[in-house]
Write a protein that holds these residues in place. Sequence first.
Motif, short mmCIF file in Angstrom:
data_model
loop_
_atom_site.label_atom_id
_atom_site.label_comp_id
_atom_site.label_asym_id
_atom_site.label_seq_id
_atom_site.Cartn_x
_atom_site.Cartn_y
_atom_site.Cartn_z
N ALA A 257 0.83 -1.21 0.00
CA ALA A 257 0.00 0.00 0.00
C ALA A 257 0.87 1.26 0.00
CB ALA A 257 -0.92 -0.01 1.22
N HIS A 258 1.93 1.27 0.81
CA HIS A 258 2.82 2.44 0.83
C HIS A 258 3.48 2.64 -0.54
CE1 HIS A 258 2.02 2.23 4.98
NE2 HIS A 258 3.03 1.48 5.36
N GLU A 259 3.91 1.53 -1.17
CA GLU A 259 4.56 1.65 -2.48
C GLU A 259 3.57 2.14 -3.53
OE1 GLU A 259 7.58 -0.86 -5.41
OE2 GLU A 259 6.69 -1.84 -3.65
N SER A 260 2.32 1.71 -3.44
CA SER A 260 1.31 2.21 -4.36
C SER A 260 1.18 3.73 -4.26
CB SER A 260 -0.03 1.54 -4.08
OG SER A 260 -1.05 2.10 -4.87
N THR A 261 1.13 4.23 -3.03
CA THR A 261 1.03 5.68 -2.82
C THR A 261 2.24 6.40 -3.39
OG1 THR A 261 -0.31 5.38 -0.82
CG2 THR A 261 0.86 7.47 -1.05
N GLY A 267 4.04 9.48 -10.37
CA GLY A 267 3.45 9.54 -11.70
C GLY A 267 3.28 8.21 -12.38
N ASP A 268 3.64 7.14 -11.73
CA ASP A 268 3.50 5.79 -12.30
C ASP A 268 2.16 5.20 -11.87
OD1 ASP A 268 3.72 3.22 -13.20
OD2 ASP A 268 5.51 2.70 -12.05
N LEU A 269 1.09 5.56 -12.59
CA LEU A 269 -0.25 5.15 -12.18
C LEU A 269 -0.48 3.66 -12.40
CD1 LEU A 269 -2.50 8.13 -13.33
CD2 LEU A 269 -1.25 7.79 -11.19
N SER A 270 0.09 3.09 -13.45
CA SER A 270 -0.11 1.65 -13.68
C SER A 270 0.59 0.84 -12.60
CB SER A 270 0.41 1.25 -15.06
OG SER A 270 1.81 1.51 -15.17
N GLY A 271 1.80 1.25 -12.21
CA GLY A 271 2.49 0.57 -11.12
C GLY A 271 1.75 0.75 -9.81
N ALA A 272 1.20 1.95 -9.60
CA ALA A 272 0.45 2.21 -8.38
C ALA A 272 -0.78 1.32 -8.29
CB ALA A 272 0.04 3.69 -8.32
N GLU A 273 -1.46 1.12 -9.44
CA GLU A 273 -2.65 0.27 -9.42
C GLU A 273 -2.27 -1.19 -9.16
OE1 GLU A 273 -6.63 -0.87 -12.01
OE2 GLU A 273 -5.10 0.46 -12.88
N LEU A 296 -7.55 2.92 0.92
CA LEU A 296 -7.15 4.32 0.87
C LEU A 296 -6.25 4.59 -0.34
CD1 LEU A 296 -7.09 7.10 2.14
CD2 LEU A 296 -5.19 6.35 3.59
N CYS A 297 -5.23 3.74 -0.57
CA CYS A 297 -4.34 4.01 -1.71
C CYS A 297 -5.10 3.84 -3.03
CB CYS A 297 -3.09 3.15 -1.65
SG CYS A 297 -3.35 1.37 -1.85
N LEU A 298 -6.05 2.90 -3.07
CA LEU A 298 -6.83 2.72 -4.29
C LEU A 298 -7.78 3.90 -4.51
CD1 LEU A 298 -7.30 0.85 -6.64
CD2 LEU A 298 -8.98 -0.41 -5.26
N ALA A 299 -8.36 4.43 -3.43
CA ALA A 299 -9.24 5.59 -3.55
C ALA A 299 -8.47 6.80 -4.09
CB ALA A 299 -9.85 5.92 -2.18
N SER A 304 -7.16 10.41 -8.59
CA SER A 304 -6.19 11.06 -9.48
C SER A 304 -6.52 10.80 -10.95
CB SER A 304 -4.78 10.58 -9.17
OG SER A 304 -4.62 9.21 -9.51
N ARG A 305 -7.25 9.71 -11.22
CA ARG A 305 -7.67 9.41 -12.59
C ARG A 305 -9.00 10.05 -12.95
NH1 ARG A 305 -6.53 2.89 -13.10
NH2 ARG A 305 -4.36 3.04 -13.77
N GLY A 306 -9.62 10.71 -11.99
CA GLY A 306 -10.91 11.33 -12.25
C GLY A 306 -12.09 10.41 -12.08
N GLU A 307 -11.86 9.22 -11.54
CA GLU A 307 -12.96 8.26 -11.33
C GLU A 307 -13.51 8.48 -9.91
OE1 GLU A 307 -11.77 4.23 -12.38
OE2 GLU A 307 -10.28 5.03 -13.78
N PHE A 308 -14.28 9.55 -9.78
CA PHE A 308 -14.64 10.04 -8.45
C PHE A 308 -15.64 9.13 -7.73
CE2 PHE A 308 -13.52 13.92 -10.92
CZ PHE A 308 -12.31 14.15 -10.30
N ASP A 309 -16.63 8.61 -8.44
CA ASP A 309 -17.60 7.74 -7.77
C ASP A 309 -16.94 6.45 -7.29
OD1 ASP A 309 -19.63 9.55 -8.12
OD2 ASP A 309 -20.36 8.64 -9.99
N ALA A 310 -16.03 5.90 -8.11
CA ALA A 310 -15.31 4.70 -7.69
C ALA A 310 -14.42 5.00 -6.48
CB ALA A 310 -14.47 4.16 -8.84
N ALA A 311 -13.83 6.20 -6.48
CA ALA A 311 -13.00 6.61 -5.33
C ALA A 311 -13.84 6.71 -4.07
CB ALA A 311 -12.31 7.94 -5.62
N LEU A 312 -15.03 7.29 -4.19
CA LEU A 312 -15.91 7.41 -3.04
C LEU A 312 -16.30 6.04 -2.50
CD1 LEU A 312 -18.25 10.34 -4.15
CD2 LEU A 312 -16.66 10.36 -2.21
N ALA A 313 -16.48 5.06 -3.37
CA ALA A 313 -16.81 3.70 -2.92
C ALA A 313 -15.67 3.12 -2.10
CB ALA A 313 -17.12 2.82 -4.13
#
Length: 570
Positions: A257-261, A267-273, A296-299, A304-313
């Motif tokens: 989780a820390h590494e994802s953050t 700026g490495d969003l694919s690695g973060a996911e 939390l790191c997934l939210a 950051s990708r603009g997927e706000f409803d998914a982030a809220l979930a």
Amino acid sequence: MPACPTRDHLDVLLPADTPPDLIARLRAAPDGEARALALVAVARHTRETTLSGAQALGEAALSEALRCDSPRAAVEALIGLSFVSASLGQQERALDTVARAQAMLEEHSLTDLLSAVLNTRALTRLTGGDVTGARQDLQDAVDLARHARHAGDQGNALVNMAWLACSAGDPKDALHHLNLLEELIHTLPDDPLAEEFILCLHEGRANAYALLARQSQELGRDDAQRQAVQQGLMVLRAARAALQATPSLTSELLCAAHESTLLRLHGDLSGAERLARRAAQLNAVLKQRLYIEPQLCLAELLQSRGEFDAALAQYAAALDIARRQHRHLDIQRLLSAVGTLHERQGRLREALDVTREALHAANTAMDRVNGAAARHLQLDRELRQARADASSWQDRLRQAEVQARQDPLTGLLNRRGLEEGLQALQFPGDAGPRPADWALLAVVFVDVDHFKHVNDRHSHAVGDQVLREVGALLAAQVRAGDLLGRYGGEEFVLVTPVRTRGRAHGLAEACRRAVEGHDWSALLPDMRLTASVGYAVTSPDRLPQALRVADDHLYRAKNAGRNRVSPAAP
């Protein structure tokens, strides 16, 4: 409190991944203190994969310690049980348990265990929002352990102080305590503790650098953000090597989780996911729903990708975990993130609602802290009085465990006993198996009408007797295994499995009629006693909402004229 399991039944309690050396120690231990301490060691290991299993093993260790007259083993078991209770969100039980351990330390002069007790109490206090009390406990634990040259307790306290600092939003203070931990590790060559602390050191530093990078981004300090990200990723390379030497699902989950953050901030969003999904997979393996870091790191990534409803979930899932455990600091942090997200989307009404919820949560946490402090003083007085009554320490401990869940006036469950019973139904994977027929539940609130008039006209002693009789009348309406308790004052709550909403209404009406139809003339010659009842029907996973709905219906019954059931018959 269950009896210590026989050797033939140990296999049922032991997780499949229990290390062979712990199994060998347990099986070789003779009955008595050695076996109790072996059970404590297995329970400590088991916490990582199953809290309910750890709790069962801890209670078995306590039973063995009581049987063999070993105060030391009892204190060790109580320390472990307090930690598990706090992790399960049972704050009152955790604080009660650690208070009993502290009282036994004083009675039996087991001062070498005081640092461990303070460590555990600090974690319980921090979970409930008492940062000041937790910090003082941990500093005292460090000082005691250093003076006693007990490296294990000193290292644990430093790890916890770093965690406290990160929870309070102070990564630089966390790094300071971790530097002290590193100095301690250098004094432990060839000590097995060193490997465990090295893993904690790397995970803690990764957490601190992730927090520092996040704060730097919020402040617009690009250079500081890049530096924190680079330092955090470098620490995580060392953490991966440490995990090879000392495997730990929990540490691997947190490091992922820390590494994802850190990768997201790099700026490495694919690695973060990829790392966020890995953290979520490990969380599913643990099956404990203890950690909010994967959500939390997934939210934050989805946001950051603009997927706000998914982030809220994902924030909602993290909030569910934090609320269940009454983790005040995490609740505030998550609500702040949700409120900010709503505000940035122009959802000002939603942002205002979240702000109100945060204020309510803060007030609730403060009430809990104050209530815990009052309960601690009360329990200390009770334990000292019991000691003065010259009963054995085993009898005092058993009695205290019963009293902690029982309302002294009515003999029913008290609020803590009810909350623990409700949690066992809501989260069977963590708090024990759910009875097979508890698929649909009725939650029934019963409140005595105009109870203040009883006290005013006839005295509080008569009022107490009235409450005892109401409790007995309600007990006559329930079946073995139902939850029935005094929720506070003149309010009672009943939770029972039902097949239909009609059955729930019938039970609520039976409770009302039992109070109204009872002959109160001997106690209340000039009064007619009635009760108002509210109820709700729910599935176990929605118990918190059902409690609020049933309570709302209770007040509707009162506002409609009292001595009635709400809602009406379906």
